[in-house]
Design an enzyme around this catalytic site. Sequence first.
Site, mmCIF file in Angstrom:
data_model
loop_
_atom_site.group_PDB
_atom_site.id
_atom_site.type_symbol
_atom_site.label_atom_id
_atom_site.label_comp_id
_atom_site.label_asym_id
_atom_site.label_seq_id
_atom_site.Cartn_x
_atom_site.Cartn_y
_atom_site.Cartn_z
ATOM 1 N N GLY A 17 0.821 -1.217 0.000
ATOM 2 C CA GLY A 17 0.000 0.000 0.000
ATOM 3 C C GLY A 17 0.852 1.262 0.000
ATOM 4 C CE1 TYR A 139 4.409 -4.889 11.423
ATOM 5 C CE2 TYR A 139 2.974 -3.749 12.971
ATOM 6 C CZ TYR A 139 3.702 -3.767 11.801
ATOM 7 O OH TYR A 139 3.721 -2.639 10.998
ATOM 8 C CB SER A 168 -3.299 4.790 11.073
ATOM 9 O OG SER A 168 -3.269 4.242 12.381
HETATM 10 P P1 NAI Z 1 1.780 -3.841 2.965
HETATM 11 O O1 NAI Z 1 1.523 -5.114 3.676
HETATM 12 O O2 NAI Z 1 0.722 -3.300 2.065
HETATM 13 O O3 NAI Z 1 3.121 -3.960 2.109
HETATM 14 C C1 NAI Z 1 4.239 -4.693 2.557
HETATM 15 C C2 NAI Z 1 4.954 -5.243 1.331
HETATM 16 O O4 NAI Z 1 6.064 -6.025 1.805
HETATM 17 C C3 NAI Z 1 4.077 -6.142 0.455
HETATM 18 O O5 NAI Z 1 4.105 -5.709 -0.897
HETATM 19 C C4 NAI Z 1 4.704 -7.516 0.601
HETATM 20 O O6 NAI Z 1 4.649 -8.308 -0.582
HETATM 21 C C5 NAI Z 1 6.139 -7.187 0.991
HETATM 22 N N1 NAI Z 1 6.749 -8.281 1.745
HETATM 23 C C6 NAI Z 1 6.228 -8.965 2.779
HETATM 24 N N2 NAI Z 1 7.061 -9.954 3.149
HETATM 25 C C7 NAI Z 1 8.132 -9.900 2.328
HETATM 26 C C8 NAI Z 1 9.308 -10.660 2.207
HETATM 27 N N3 NAI Z 1 9.556 -11.707 2.992
HETATM 28 N N4 NAI Z 1 10.182 -10.299 1.244
HETATM 29 C C9 NAI Z 1 9.948 -9.258 0.411
HETATM 30 N N5 NAI Z 1 8.839 -8.489 0.484
HETATM 31 C C10 NAI Z 1 7.936 -8.824 1.431
HETATM 32 O O7 NAI Z 1 2.154 -2.763 4.078
HETATM 33 P P2 NAI Z 1 2.109 -1.163 3.991
HETATM 34 O O8 NAI Z 1 0.861 -0.689 4.600
HETATM 35 O O9 NAI Z 1 2.478 -0.740 2.631
HETATM 36 O O10 NAI Z 1 3.288 -0.775 5.000
HETATM 37 C C11 NAI Z 1 4.618 -0.604 4.541
HETATM 38 C C12 NAI Z 1 5.552 -0.683 5.735
HETATM 39 O O11 NAI Z 1 5.182 0.317 6.680
HETATM 40 C C13 NAI Z 1 5.502 -2.025 6.469
HETATM 41 O O12 NAI Z 1 6.818 -2.355 6.881
HETATM 42 C C14 NAI Z 1 4.631 -1.739 7.678
HETATM 43 O O13 NAI Z 1 4.990 -2.565 8.784
HETATM 44 C C15 NAI Z 1 4.942 -0.277 7.939
HETATM 45 N N6 NAI Z 1 3.829 0.404 8.589
HETATM 46 C C16 NAI Z 1 2.695 0.730 7.875
HETATM 47 C C17 NAI Z 1 1.659 1.396 8.479
HETATM 48 C C18 NAI Z 1 0.444 1.847 7.733
HETATM 49 O O14 NAI Z 1 -0.396 2.524 8.328
HETATM 50 N N7 NAI Z 1 0.284 1.537 6.445
HETATM 51 C C19 NAI Z 1 1.697 1.711 9.918
HETATM 52 C C20 NAI Z 1 2.936 1.315 10.581
HETATM 53 C C21 NAI Z 1 3.943 0.700 9.912
HETATM 54 C C1 15L Z 2 0.589 -0.809 11.485
HETATM 55 O O1 15L Z 2 1.731 -1.028 11.887
HETATM 56 C C2 15L Z 2 0.056 -1.519 10.291
HETATM 57 O O2 15L Z 2 1.041 -1.757 9.320
HETATM 58 C C3 15L Z 2 -1.116 -0.809 9.642
HETATM 59 O O3 15L Z 2 -1.786 -1.706 8.768
HETATM 60 C C4 15L Z 2 -2.089 -0.266 10.693
HETATM 61 O O4 15L Z 2 -2.672 -1.328 11.368
HETATM 62 C C5 15L Z 2 -1.344 0.624 11.663
HETATM 63 O O5 15L Z 2 -0.218 -0.031 12.228
HETATM 64 C C6 15L Z 2 -2.205 1.151 12.822
HETATM 65 O O6 15L Z 2 -1.790 1.055 13.966
HETATM 66 O O7 15L Z 2 -3.278 1.702 12.529
#
Ligand code: NAI
Ligand code: 15L
Length: 270
Positions: A17, A139, A168
């Site tokens: 995302g 996590y 978020s």
């Molecule tokens: P997401 O789940 O949409 O994207 C994560 C990506 O990492 C996916 O495309 C997935 O294919 C890839 N991935 C997962 N395991 C893998 C592996 N073993 N090797 C290679 N690629 C792998 O998550 P999002 O929302 O895009 O978040 C991005 C980062 O930001 C994540 O690290 C997440 O923990 C962190 N984050 C996001 C938040 C949010 O509100 N969207 C909040 C807090 C942290």
């Molecule tokens: C995170 O760390 C997650 O990646 C995201 O999907 C949301 O759940 C976010 O925290 C949150 O706390 O809202």
Amino acid sequence: MTIKVHERLLLTGAAGGLGRNLRECLKANCTILRLSDRVDLGPAGPGEEVMLADLSDAAAVQAAMVGVDAVVHMGGISVEGPFGPILQANILGAYNLYEAARKCGTKRVVFASSNHVTGYYRQSETITADHPPRPDGLYGVSKAFGEDLSRFYFDRYGIETACVRIGSSFPEPRDRRMLATWLSYGDLHRLITACLTTPVLGHTIVFGMSANPVTWWDNARARHIGYAPQDSSEPFREAMYARTPVPDPTDPVATHQGGGFLRMGPFDQE
Ligand code: NAI
Ligand code: 15L
């Protein structure tokens, strides 16, 4: 003429995302944007390279790092779940990433950490980046590991890192809790750009949050990187209150910063 701060920038988790969202804006900061994920990313566009790599595969991560000046590390498991995949992607994956950076001479990492590193603090508390971690699940523990690992690679090898404890980050807040934790996509761009372009980053922990009037995080430490949020969750408050019930005051959703994550697990080992 725009000066590109980095010659080659690696974006992990490019299919996710936030990765999809950052793809265009990161091009302003580099000559070549290298996109990586473990799932298909389609063909590279102008100014892009695509290199698939599973973060748990040291050789693949090393190959993706060759020639890279800086990394925006978004890849990994992004929610609470069983330990196996979190171990592979977030813990082993972070180690593989920093080892590859060390071997390739990569100078800077922007690490997508999470508010779930401190999810066990109560919503009545205001915390800074100096408060000890209180992860609300496996996590959150994996993100705390990533933060500590990045500190070690800075102290020992001088690799700069901004650990961005993202709140978020979605197009708009999805529930009442996110009125406090929301990071707009516009502010996400501003924050990641600040991390990439500030002349001296060092090692720092910042909260990834917009200028929300109700907040649990004191982001004073983010000032030195020049991040100035321009969005706020406030315009969403009235409609959010109208369409969602008042939460049970004893529910973690209303008591703890990590909200519903406190209710997840335990999980059977995979
Ligand atoms: P997401 O789940 O949409 O994207 C994560 C990506 O990492 C996916 O495309 C997935 O294919 C890839 N991935 C997962 N395991 C893998 C592996 N073993 N090797 C290679 N690629 C792998 O998550 P999002 O929302 O895009 O978040 C991005 C980062 O930001 C994540 O690290 C997440 O923990 C962190 N984050 C996001 C938040 C949010 O509100 N969207 C909040 C807090 C942290
Ligand atoms: C995170 O760390 C997650 O990646 C995201 O999907 C949301 O759940 C976010 O925290 C949150 O706390 O809202």
